[in-house]
Design a protein around this motif. Structure first.
Motif, PDB file in Angstrom:
ATOM      1  N   GLY A 111       0.797  -1.228   0.000  1.00  0.00           N
ATOM      2  CA  GLY A 111       0.000   0.000   0.000  1.00  0.00           C
ATOM      3  C   GLY A 111       0.826   1.273   0.000  1.00  0.00           C
ATOM      4  N   VAL A 112       2.157   1.144   0.048  1.00  0.00           N
ATOM      5  CA  VAL A 112       3.000   2.343   0.149  1.00  0.00           C
ATOM      6  C   VAL A 112       2.778   3.272  -1.044  1.00  0.00           C
ATOM      7  CG1 VAL A 112       5.383   3.181   0.148  1.00  0.00           C
ATOM      8  CG2 VAL A 112       4.740   1.297   1.625  1.00  0.00           C
ATOM      9  N   ASP A 113       2.736   2.723  -2.243  1.00  0.00           N
ATOM     10  CA  ASP A 113       2.446   3.534  -3.432  1.00  0.00           C
ATOM     11  C   ASP A 113       0.961   3.448  -3.753  1.00  0.00           C
ATOM     12  OD1 ASP A 113       5.046   4.228  -3.834  1.00  0.00           O
ATOM     13  OD2 ASP A 113       5.446   2.616  -5.274  1.00  0.00           O
ATOM     14  N   GLU A 114       0.377   4.578  -4.062  1.00  0.00           N
ATOM     15  CA  GLU A 114      -1.031   4.528  -4.468  1.00  0.00           C
ATOM     16  C   GLU A 114      -1.116   3.961  -5.878  1.00  0.00           C
ATOM     17  OE1 GLU A 114      -4.999   7.214  -4.091  1.00  0.00           O
ATOM     18  OE2 GLU A 114      -3.046   8.193  -3.973  1.00  0.00           O
ATOM     19  N   GLU A 115      -2.016   3.021  -6.089  1.00  0.00           N
ATOM     20  CA  GLU A 115      -2.177   2.415  -7.415  1.00  0.00           C
ATOM     21  C   GLU A 115      -3.601   2.662  -7.888  1.00  0.00           C
ATOM     22  OE1 GLU A 115      -0.272   0.335  -9.522  1.00  0.00           O
ATOM     23  OE2 GLU A 115       1.508   0.900  -8.379  1.00  0.00           O
ATOM     24  N   GLU A 116      -3.700   3.248  -9.073  1.00  0.00           N
ATOM     25  CA  GLU A 116      -5.048   3.526  -9.602  1.00  0.00           C
ATOM     26  C   GLU A 116      -5.882   2.264  -9.744  1.00  0.00           C
ATOM     27  OE1 GLU A 116      -4.938   5.663 -13.224  1.00  0.00           O
ATOM     28  OE2 GLU A 116      -3.952   7.407 -12.310  1.00  0.00           O
ATOM     29  N   ASN A 117      -5.207   1.140 -10.024  1.00  0.00           N
ATOM     30  CA  ASN A 117      -5.948  -0.095 -10.289  1.00  0.00           C
ATOM     31  C   ASN A 117      -6.329  -0.877  -9.043  1.00  0.00           C
ATOM     32  OD1 ASN A 117      -5.804   0.313 -13.001  1.00  0.00           O
ATOM     33  ND2 ASN A 117      -3.834  -0.761 -13.209  1.00  0.00           N
ATOM     34  N   ALA A 118      -5.952  -0.369  -7.864  1.00  0.00           N
ATOM     35  CA  ALA A 118      -6.296  -1.093  -6.645  1.00  0.00           C
ATOM     36  C   ALA A 118      -7.811  -1.101  -6.464  1.00  0.00           C
ATOM     37  CB  ALA A 118      -5.628  -0.421  -5.451  1.00  0.00           C
ATOM     38  N   PRO A 119      -8.324  -2.113  -5.731  1.00  0.00           N
ATOM     39  CA  PRO A 119      -9.775  -2.163  -5.533  1.00  0.00           C
ATOM     40  C   PRO A 119     -10.285  -0.878  -4.880  1.00  0.00           C
ATOM     41  CG  PRO A 119      -8.706  -4.146  -4.681  1.00  0.00           C
ATOM     42  CD  PRO A 119      -7.611  -3.209  -5.071  1.00  0.00           C
ATOM     43  N   PHE A 120     -11.511  -0.475  -5.233  1.00  0.00           N
ATOM     44  CA  PHE A 120     -12.092   0.781  -4.764  1.00  0.00           C
ATOM     45  C   PHE A 120     -12.075   0.871  -3.237  1.00  0.00           C
ATOM     46  CE2 PHE A 120     -15.790   3.083  -3.207  1.00  0.00           C
ATOM     47  CZ  PHE A 120     -15.578   4.320  -3.776  1.00  0.00           C
ATOM     48  N   TYR A 122     -10.231  -0.557  -1.202  1.00  0.00           N
ATOM     49  CA  TYR A 122      -8.861  -0.462  -0.689  1.00  0.00           C
ATOM     50  C   TYR A 122      -8.368   0.996  -0.765  1.00  0.00           C
ATOM     51  CZ  TYR A 122      -4.015  -0.946   0.122  1.00  0.00           C
ATOM     52  OH  TYR A 122      -2.777  -0.762   0.667  1.00  0.00           O
ATOM     53  N   ASN A 123      -8.493   1.595  -1.940  1.00  0.00           N
ATOM     54  CA  ASN A 123      -8.011   2.976  -2.123  1.00  0.00           C
ATOM     55  C   ASN A 123      -8.788   3.968  -1.258  1.00  0.00           C
ATOM     56  OD1 ASN A 123      -5.791   2.887  -3.715  1.00  0.00           O
ATOM     57  ND2 ASN A 123      -6.854   3.271  -5.644  1.00  0.00           N
ATOM     58  N   CYS A 124     -10.099   3.750  -1.133  1.00  0.00           N
ATOM     59  CA  CYS A 124     -10.920   4.764  -0.465  1.00  0.00           C
ATOM     60  C   CYS A 124     -11.049   4.553   1.036  1.00  0.00           C
ATOM     61  CB  CYS A 124     -12.311   4.793  -1.089  1.00  0.00           C
ATOM     62  SG  CYS A 124     -12.194   5.440  -2.735  1.00  0.00           S
ATOM     63  N   ILE A 125     -10.859   3.347   1.514  1.00  0.00           N
ATOM     64  CA  ILE A 125     -11.057   3.122   2.954  1.00  0.00           C
ATOM     65  C   ILE A 125      -9.761   2.656   3.622  1.00  0.00           C
ATOM     66  CG2 ILE A 125     -12.354   1.807   4.695  1.00  0.00           C
ATOM     67  CD1 ILE A 125     -14.637   1.726   2.551  1.00  0.00           C
ATOM     68  N   ILE A 126      -9.272   1.479   3.227  1.00  0.00           N
ATOM     69  CA  ILE A 126      -8.126   0.898   3.950  1.00  0.00           C
ATOM     70  C   ILE A 126      -6.901   1.793   3.829  1.00  0.00           C
ATOM     71  CG2 ILE A 126      -6.587  -1.100   4.107  1.00  0.00           C
ATOM     72  CD1 ILE A 126      -8.900  -2.820   3.221  1.00  0.00           C
ATOM     73  N   ARG A 127      -6.632   2.264   2.616  1.00  0.00           N
ATOM     74  CA  ARG A 127      -5.420   3.060   2.408  1.00  0.00           C
ATOM     75  C   ARG A 127      -5.455   4.351   3.239  1.00  0.00           C
ATOM     76  NH1 ARG A 127      -2.333   6.294  -0.624  1.00  0.00           N
ATOM     77  NH2 ARG A 127      -0.249   5.398  -0.824  1.00  0.00           N
ATOM     78  N   ARG A 128      -6.598   4.968   3.307  1.00  0.00           N
ATOM     79  CA  ARG A 128      -6.706   6.194   4.111  1.00  0.00           C
ATOM     80  C   ARG A 128      -6.520   5.895   5.587  1.00  0.00           C
ATOM     81  NH1 ARG A 128     -11.306   9.824   1.069  1.00  0.00           N
ATOM     82  NH2 ARG A 128     -10.257   9.683  -0.927  1.00  0.00           N
TER      83      ARG A 128
END
Ligand SMILES: NC(=O)c1ccc[n+]([C@@H]2O[C@H](COP(=O)([O-])OP(=O)(O)OC[C@H]3O[C@@H](n4cnc5c(N)ncnc54)[C@H](OP(=O)(O)O)[C@@H]3O)[C@@H](O)[C@H]2O)c1
Length: 210
Positions: A111-120, A122-128
Motif C-alpha cells: 500500500g506504500v504507493d497509491e495504485e489507480e488499479n487497486a480495488p475501490f 482499498y483505495n478509499c477506505i483501507i489506504r486512508r
C-alpha cells in the motif's frame, strides 16, 4: 548463516524464524519482551530497545544478515503517526555499517504507493486508514534506497491471511485488483529464501497471490 530477526515474536516474524531454522540457519530473535519468544534450538533471544543504539549494535553483532519484521500494529494504532519503520531502519543501518554486515531485508506494504488499479474499497477506505503507517514505510524505503553499501530488499506484503502455502508471485508494481492477499507462511517463505538467493536485491518486491 546467522540471521538477526527484529520483531521475531510478531505474526510474520515468528513464521520467518521457523522457516529460517528449517533451512539450517541460526538466529538472534531481537524482541522487547523476551518472555514472548518460544525457546528453540538455534535461536538466541536478545532484548532490544530500538532507541538505544548500543543495544541494537550488540544484537546485530555476529550476524550475516538482518531481517526487520517490525510493525506498528497497524490496525490497533492505525491513525497514530509512527516513526517505527524509519527510526528502526536508521538504527539497524548504523549498526550494520559499523559491523560491516551487508544483507538487510525489511517488511513493508504494497500500500506504500497509491495504485489507480487497486480495488475501490482499498483505495478509499483501507489506504486512508493506514496512511500514517504507509508514510513512515515510505521513509524507511527512502533510507534503504540511499544505502548503496547495503544489499537491501523491501518486501512489500499485501494483505496477510492465514492459509496453507500456495504459489505466489513477485511483482515490481504495487497492489492492483488481482494482487491483494498473501499468507503468513508464504510471506515468510519468500523472506527466508531471499536471505540466500538475493533475487530482489535493492528492490521493492510486492508478493501476492496471482
Ligand atoms: N497484517 C497485514 O495484513 C500486513 C499487510 C502488509 C504489510 N504488513 C506489515 O508487515 C509487517 C509484519 O506484520 P505482522 O502482522 O506480522 O506484525 P505484528 O504481528 O504486529 O508484529 C510486529 C512486531 O514488531 C514489534 N515491535 C513493534 N514496535 C516495536 C518496538 N518499538 N521495539 C521492538 N519491537 C517492536 C512487535 O513486538 P511486540 O510484540 O513487543 O509489540 C512485534 O514483534 C509489519 O511491518 C506490517 O505493517 C502487514
Amino acid at each position: 548463516m546467522h540471521v538477526t530477526v527484529f520483531g521475531a515474536n510478531g505474526q510474520t516474524g515468528h513464521e520467518i524464524v521457523k522457516q529460517l531454522l528449517q533451512r539450517g540457519h541460526t538466529m538472534t530473535a531481537a524482541v522487547r519482551r523476551p518472555s514472548t519468544v518460544q525457546p528453540l534450538d538455534g535461536v538466541t533471544v536478545c532484548k532490544i530497545d530500538l532507541s538505544d543504539q548500543p543495544s541494537v549494535l550488540a544484537t546485530v553483532q555476529g550476524s550475516d544478515a538482518v531481517i526487520s519484521a517490525l510493525g506498528s500494529g497497524a490496525l490497533r494504532s492505525a491513525r497514530k503517526k509512527t516513526s517505527l519503520y524509519s527510526d528502526s531502519a536508521r538504527a539497524i543501518r548504523a549498526a550494520m555499517r559499523q559491523l560491516d554486515v551487508k544483507k538487510l531485508i525489511v517488511l513493508s506494504s504494497s500500500g506504500v504507493d497509491e495504485e489507480e488499479n487497486a480495488p475501490f474499497f482499498y483505495n478509499c477506505i483501507i489506504r486512508r486508514f493506514l496512511m500514517n503507517t504507509y508514510i513512515d514505510m515510505a521513509r524507511m524505503e527512502t533510507i534503504l534506497s540511499e544505502s548503496d553499501d547495503l544489499e537491501w530488499t523491501s518486501v512489500r506484503l499485501s494483505y496477510l491471511v492465514e492459509c496453507g502455502s500456495k504459489p505466489y508471485k513477485v511483482y515490481d508494481t504495487s497492489i492492483d485488483s488481482s494482487t491483494f492477499r498473501i499468507g503468513f507462511k508464504d510471506a515468510a517463505n519468500f523472506v527466508a529464501n531471499e536471505v540466500k538467493e538475493r533475487k530482489c536485491m535493492r528492490k521493492m518486491a510486492t508478493i501476492a497471490y496471482p
